[in-house]
Design an enzyme around this catalytic site. Structure first.
Site, PDB file in Angstrom:
ATOM      1  N   TYR A 117       0.848  -1.203   0.000  1.00  0.00           N
ATOM      2  CA  TYR A 117       0.000   0.000   0.000  1.00  0.00           C
ATOM      3  C   TYR A 117       0.884   1.255   0.000  1.00  0.00           C
ATOM      4  CZ  TYR A 117      -2.878   3.631   2.210  1.00  0.00           C
ATOM      5  OH  TYR A 117      -3.499   4.817   2.528  1.00  0.00           O
ATOM      6  N   LYS A 121       1.506   4.296  -2.859  1.00  0.00           N
ATOM      7  CA  LYS A 121       1.429   5.744  -2.619  1.00  0.00           C
ATOM      8  C   LYS A 121       2.720   6.425  -3.090  1.00  0.00           C
ATOM      9  CE  LYS A 121      -2.719   6.020  -0.885  1.00  0.00           C
ATOM     10  NZ  LYS A 121      -3.798   6.712  -1.598  1.00  0.00           N
TER      11      LYS A 121
HETATM   12  C1  15L Z   1      -3.591   5.183   6.183  1.00  0.00           C
HETATM   13  O1  15L Z   1      -2.972   5.458   5.173  1.00  0.00           O
HETATM   14  C2  15L Z   1      -4.906   4.491   6.114  1.00  0.00           C
HETATM   15  O2  15L Z   1      -5.670   4.875   4.996  1.00  0.00           O
HETATM   16  C3  15L Z   1      -5.706   4.620   7.380  1.00  0.00           C
HETATM   17  O3  15L Z   1      -6.684   3.615   7.373  1.00  0.00           O
HETATM   18  C4  15L Z   1      -4.839   4.502   8.628  1.00  0.00           C
HETATM   19  O4  15L Z   1      -4.305   3.228   8.738  1.00  0.00           O
HETATM   20  C5  15L Z   1      -3.733   5.507   8.575  1.00  0.00           C
HETATM   21  O5  15L Z   1      -2.997   5.381   7.399  1.00  0.00           O
HETATM   22  C6  15L Z   1      -2.813   5.395   9.780  1.00  0.00           C
HETATM   23  O6  15L Z   1      -1.610   5.199   9.615  1.00  0.00           O
HETATM   24  O7  15L Z   1      -3.289   5.534  10.901  1.00  0.00           O
END
Ligand code: 15L
Length: 248
Positions: A117, A121
């Site tokens: 993920y 990004k």
């Molecule tokens: C993110 O990128 C997520 O979309 C969110 O669900 C959280 O996990 C957040 O990071 C986080 O790190 O708290």
């Protein structure tokens, strides 16, 4: 968030893979980010794009690829075809999840993603930068910390972004005269901070909320972690420990 940004445009176009009920000045366009034609229809006529779509956590690569890689390419191509509307791209702190919590990072910090993920990004950030350098496409790359109603664990005392602060950031991104392509750390004015937003100061965003107001509550509800526990070591917290998921 929907109600907090509704005033920013005469018409707010919502988009998702499945219908969402609209209210007030909203309209809806159904689109799967992996479907280039649908994304073209979604972007046509837009003056600005608040891009929160795609995969928002660790999952099988096929899903991350559709939403965050192919989907983002489709979005930037649609923006190129339709006059380069300004974009707020929801990137994530998981781009730097394998930096230790005692590190203080600015926009020049080296990416150290904590999973696929986070890697997706990184791709999105690189894509935004390339469309800016090649075509002048403006994007605010917002590395969102933890955007929730209130912090619910100890890590969020550092990473929390309140809904109000996210809304005021969105307002600045679309109001500022010259945006360019800054990296903005999407984090409230927390007492404990790992990230430095000085390089994006010119956009004029000042967060107002502070996770410290919830500190006592959070500490009472959550055990003190072992200092060697990855949740207490890495900026990405428990995400650093997630496996590589497969489709089955
Ligand atoms: C993110 O990128 C997520 O979309 C969110 O669900 C959280 O996990 C957040 O990071 C986080 O790190 O708290």
């Amino acid at each position: 968030m929907r109600s907090k940004v509704a005033h920013l445009a005469d018409v707010v176009r919502l988009s998702a893979r499945k219908p969402i009920e609209t209210q007030g000045n909203e309209e809806f366009v159904e689109a799967d980010l992996a479907d280039a034609d649908a994304v073209m229809r979604m972007v046509e006529g837009c003056d600005g794009i608040l891009h929160l779509g795609g995969a928002s956590s660790e999952m099988a690569f096929s899903r991350i690829m559709d939403g965050n890689i192919l989907g983002l390419y489709n979005l930037y191509e649609a923006a190129r075809a339709h006059g380069h509307p300004r974009i707020l791209f929801a990137s994530s702190n998981h781009v730097v999840g394998f930096h230790p919590q005692e590190a203080h990072l600015d926009a020049d910090a080296r990416p150290r993603p904590d999973g696929l993920y986070g890697v997706s990004k990184c791709f999105g950030e690189a894509l935004a930068q390339m469309y800016h350098d090649k075509f002048g496409q403006e994007t605010a790359i917002v590395r969102i910390g933890s955007c929730y109603e209130q912090p619910t664990d100890r890590r969020m005392l550092s990473t929390w972004l309140s809904f109000d602060d996210f809304a005021s950031l969105t307002e600045r991104v679309f109001a500022v005269q010259r945006l360019g392509c800054p990296i903005v750390w999407g984090v409230s004015d927390n007492d404990s901070l790992w990230w430095d937003n000085r390089q994006a100061a010119y956009i004029g965003w000042k967060p107002n909320d502070n996770a410290a107001q919830y500190r006592k509550e959070v500490e009472a509800q959550t055990p003190t972690p072992d200092p060697r526990d990855p949740v207490a070591v890495w900026q990405g917290g428990h995400r650093t420990q997630e496996p590589i998921y497969t489709d089955d």
